[in-house]
Design a protein around this motif. Structure first.
Motif, PDB file in Angstrom:
ATOM      1  N   VAL A   1       2.194   7.068  -1.095  1.00  0.00           N
ATOM      2  CA  VAL A   1       3.181   8.093  -1.445  1.00  0.00           C
ATOM      3  C   VAL A   1       2.748   8.850  -2.705  1.00  0.00           C
ATOM      4  O   VAL A   1       2.920  10.076  -2.798  1.00  0.00           O
ATOM      5  N   ASP A   2       2.166   8.135  -3.670  1.00  0.00           N
ATOM      6  CA  ASP A   2       1.676   8.805  -4.882  1.00  0.00           C
ATOM      7  C   ASP A   2       0.544   9.775  -4.554  1.00  0.00           C
ATOM      8  O   ASP A   2       0.495  10.893  -5.091  1.00  0.00           O
ATOM      9  N   HIS A   3      -0.376   9.369  -3.677  1.00  0.00           N
ATOM     10  CA  HIS A   3      -1.453  10.271  -3.247  1.00  0.00           C
ATOM     11  C   HIS A   3      -0.874  11.506  -2.560  1.00  0.00           C
ATOM     12  O   HIS A   3      -1.334  12.632  -2.789  1.00  0.00           O
TER      13      HIS A   3
ATOM     14  N   MET B   1       0.805  -1.220   0.000  1.00  0.00           N
ATOM     15  CA  MET B   1       0.000   0.000   0.000  1.00  0.00           C
ATOM     16  C   MET B   1       0.841   1.276   0.000  1.00  0.00           C
ATOM     17  O   MET B   1       0.375   2.311  -0.477  1.00  0.00           O
ATOM     18  N   TRP B   2       2.043   1.205   0.531  1.00  0.00           N
ATOM     19  CA  TRP B   2       2.824   2.426   0.693  1.00  0.00           C
ATOM     20  C   TRP B   2       3.118   3.150  -0.623  1.00  0.00           C
ATOM     21  O   TRP B   2       3.085   4.386  -0.655  1.00  0.00           O
ATOM     22  N   PRO B   3       3.439   2.461  -1.732  1.00  0.00           N
ATOM     23  CA  PRO B   3       3.660   3.219  -2.975  1.00  0.00           C
ATOM     24  C   PRO B   3       2.456   4.041  -3.399  1.00  0.00           C
ATOM     25  O   PRO B   3       2.605   5.200  -3.823  1.00  0.00           O
TER      26      PRO B   3
ATOM     27  N   PHE C   1      -4.144   7.669   9.362  1.00  0.00           N
ATOM     28  CA  PHE C   1      -4.003   9.020   8.821  1.00  0.00           C
ATOM     29  C   PHE C   1      -5.231   9.877   9.134  1.00  0.00           C
ATOM     30  O   PHE C   1      -5.119  11.096   9.269  1.00  0.00           O
ATOM     31  N   GLY C   2      -6.402   9.252   9.247  1.00  0.00           N
ATOM     32  CA  GLY C   2      -7.566   9.998   9.708  1.00  0.00           C
ATOM     33  C   GLY C   2      -7.398  10.458  11.142  1.00  0.00           C
ATOM     34  O   GLY C   2      -7.773  11.587  11.492  1.00  0.00           O
ATOM     35  N   SER C   3      -6.806   9.608  11.977  1.00  0.00           N
ATOM     36  CA  SER C   3      -6.515  10.013  13.362  1.00  0.00           C
ATOM     37  C   SER C   3      -5.471  11.118  13.398  1.00  0.00           C
ATOM     38  O   SER C   3      -5.535  12.012  14.261  1.00  0.00           O
TER      39      SER C   3
ATOM     40  N   ARG D   1      -8.887   9.415   1.140  1.00  0.00           N
ATOM     41  CA  ARG D   1      -8.720   8.922  -0.225  1.00  0.00           C
ATOM     42  C   ARG D   1      -7.535   7.983  -0.389  1.00  0.00           C
ATOM     43  O   ARG D   1      -7.272   7.512  -1.492  1.00  0.00           O
ATOM     44  N   GLY D   2      -6.833   7.725   0.675  1.00  0.00           N
ATOM     45  CA  GLY D   2      -5.681   6.842   0.585  1.00  0.00           C
ATOM     46  C   GLY D   2      -6.077   5.382   0.542  1.00  0.00           C
ATOM     47  O   GLY D   2      -7.272   5.033   0.512  1.00  0.00           O
ATOM     48  N   PRO D   3      -5.091   4.478   0.520  1.00  0.00           N
ATOM     49  CA  PRO D   3      -5.380   3.036   0.571  1.00  0.00           C
ATOM     50  C   PRO D   3      -6.195   2.679   1.808  1.00  0.00           C
ATOM     51  O   PRO D   3      -6.066   3.290   2.867  1.00  0.00           O
TER      52      PRO D   3
END
Length: 286
Positions: A114-116, A109-111, A146-148, A137-139
């Motif tokens: 990072v693109d987002h 998921m990290w790539p 990231f919401g937290s 909108r991320g993975p």
């Protein structure tokens, strides 16, 4: 003057001697390192509220229950103790397995994350806003932490503290690298954040693809090691159901056989796993 030169020479030789020896880690340091690594595994396994010592207590309690049950079934205290010791490894193996599975899932998921992030920065969003957008909108597997982070930043406005909390929630070496790169870029300034993120995303994709191919080829070695470890003890479990066989293990020779067999099992398994192990990235940027 000669005394002064002698003292200087002696001090120099003493410093050279001391530099040749690496300071030995104390037992407290090793225990702290072990509990930190275990706590990271618990976070990645989805149990952040469980402490390392709580897991140790659970393993000890489970081992006691299995030892009592095996003793009652076989009539041999030695056999019961052997299966209790083997069972004590179960909770740690379960946590480790779930942690590695989630880390592998996040590695894919990290790539995309990072693109987002790079797209948000190119679109003119600030760094906290771009990180907060990953919560929407991320993975899928990264949206909750990231919401937290977005909620923490809205509540405090302190980016550094929020980034530290984000690293603690993820407990992932890739997340540590991304967070520290973003922190450094924000602190020293620069206009190449998007380029840095694109390069990092390509590196993560190449690493995930290579590691995935190696793990697919390695899986048969790991499964063979686990089967080789489980087979003798499965045979012991079947044999110990007969009272005559269980009584044989209560003798000194029976205890010796179990002890030697246990040591050989542990050594052989650890050796096989170490020979086929891929290097795992450690968290050096906590």
């Amino acid at each position: 003057m000669s005394a002064l030169l002698g003292l200087g020479l002696g001090a120099g030789l003493a410093l050279v001697w001391m530099a040749c020896w690496v300071p030995r880690e104390t037992s407290a340091t090793r225990i702290n390192a072990w509990t930190s690594a275990l706590h990271d595994d618990l976070i990645r396994a989805g149990a952040p509220g469980v402490s390392a010592w709580a897991l140790v207590g659970t393993a000890a309690a489970l081992a006691g229950v299995v030892a009592v049950f095996a003793t009652a079934m076989s009539g041999s205290v030695v056999v019961g103790a052997a299966f209790g010791i083997l069972t004590a490894r179960g909770p740690f193996a379960l946590v480790r397995s779930r942690a590695l599975r989630r880390q592998t899932h996040l590695r894919d998921m990290w790539p995309d994350a990072v693109d987002h992030l790079a797209s948000g920065i190119r679109a003119g969003l600030s760094l906290p806003e771009a990180l907060g957008q990953l919560g929407q909108r991320g993975p899928e597997g990264l949206r909750e932490p990231f919401g937290s982070f977005a909620q923490d930043f809205r509540a405090t406005g302190r980016l550094g503290d929020c980034l530290d909390t984000l690293k603690a929630r993820l407990a992932d070496p890739v997340a540590d690298r991304i967070v520290e790169a973003l922190r450094l870029t924000r602190d020293v300034g620069g206009s190449d954040v998007a380029r840095l993120l694109r390069t990092l995303g390509q590196f993560l994709r190449d690493d995930a693809r290579t590691r995935g191919e190696l793990e697919a080829r390695q899986s048969w070695t790991v499964n063979a090691a686990r089967l080789a470890v489980a087979a003798p003890w499965a045979v012991l479990a079947v044999l110990s159901t007969r009272p005559a066989n269980a009584a044989a293990y209560n003798s000194a020779s029976g205890v010796s056989v179990l002890v030697v067999g246990g040591i050989a099992t542990v050594v052989a398994y650890r050796l096989m796993v170490r020979l086929g192990r891929l290097p795992h990235e450690e968290r050096v940027l906590r």
